[in-house]
Motif scaffolding. Sequence first.
Motif, PDB file in Angstrom:
ATOM      1  N   GLU A  85       0.817  -1.216   0.000  1.00 19.60           N
ATOM      2  CA  GLU A  85       0.000   0.000   0.000  1.00 19.60           C
ATOM      3  C   GLU A  85       0.852   1.269   0.000  1.00 19.60           C
ATOM      4  N   HIS A  86       2.126   1.149   0.336  1.00 22.14           N
ATOM      5  CA  HIS A  86       3.065   2.275   0.288  1.00 22.14           C
ATOM      6  C   HIS A  86       4.276   1.826  -0.529  1.00 22.14           C
ATOM      7  N   MET A  87       4.779   2.699  -1.366  1.00 24.10           N
ATOM      8  CA  MET A  87       5.941   2.404  -2.203  1.00 24.10           C
ATOM      9  C   MET A  87       7.142   3.221  -1.733  1.00 24.10           C
ATOM     10  N   PRO A  88       8.342   2.668  -1.852  1.00 25.02           N
ATOM     11  CA  PRO A  88       9.539   3.400  -1.430  1.00 25.02           C
ATOM     12  C   PRO A  88       9.934   4.465  -2.455  1.00 25.02           C
ATOM     13  N   THR A  89       9.668   5.707  -2.125  1.00 23.92           N
ATOM     14  CA  THR A  89       9.988   6.822  -3.020  1.00 23.92           C
ATOM     15  C   THR A  89      11.175   7.623  -2.472  1.00 23.92           C
ATOM     16  N   THR A  90      12.074   6.918  -1.787  1.00 25.28           N
ATOM     17  CA  THR A  90      13.267   7.536  -1.209  1.00 25.28           C
ATOM     18  C   THR A  90      14.507   6.862  -1.798  1.00 25.28           C
ATOM     19  N   LYS A  91      15.677   7.303  -1.381  1.00 27.61           N
ATOM     20  CA  LYS A  91      16.935   6.707  -1.829  1.00 27.61           C
ATOM     21  C   LYS A  91      16.934   5.228  -1.458  1.00 27.61           C
TER      22      LYS A  91
END
Length: 153
Positions: A85-91
């Motif tokens: 439900e959440h995607m990693p949009t960080t480094k």
Amino acid sequence: MKVAFTIPGQPQGKGRAKIVRIGGFSRMATPAKTVAYEGLIAHAAQAAMAGRPMLDGPVSVFLVLDCQVPASWSGKKQREALAGEHMPTTKPDIDNVCKAVFDGCNGVLWRDDVQVVDVRVRKRYAATPCVRVEAWALREPVEQPELLEAVPA
């Protein structure tokens, strides 16, 4: 021949080379953390190859970047992240991880990463952080996605 292996630990991007001075001369040096990560990649790839010859000709690669869920998140948000439900949009950036993996596989999985002509990458949260790699020599033409076929030349 398809080769599959896992690189343990949090995915890492390739670090930028730094200019260093040695004996009055300047040269570019790869950061030690990147060198160590590429060594880990080469070791995992070599174990997967099990003495087989390197992939020859054009190569297709599928990478899955399983990122660690931030410990600072609530238990509910961590469960949601693991459920997709959440995607990693960080480094790290996907392209920098690809560079590290491809460079680590040079001379082990294939002669040079210039052979890679088809890539698919996914970045998700997972309970156990790692990079999963599948690579295979292409013997058939690569299908063009409909999106690319619709674009005028």
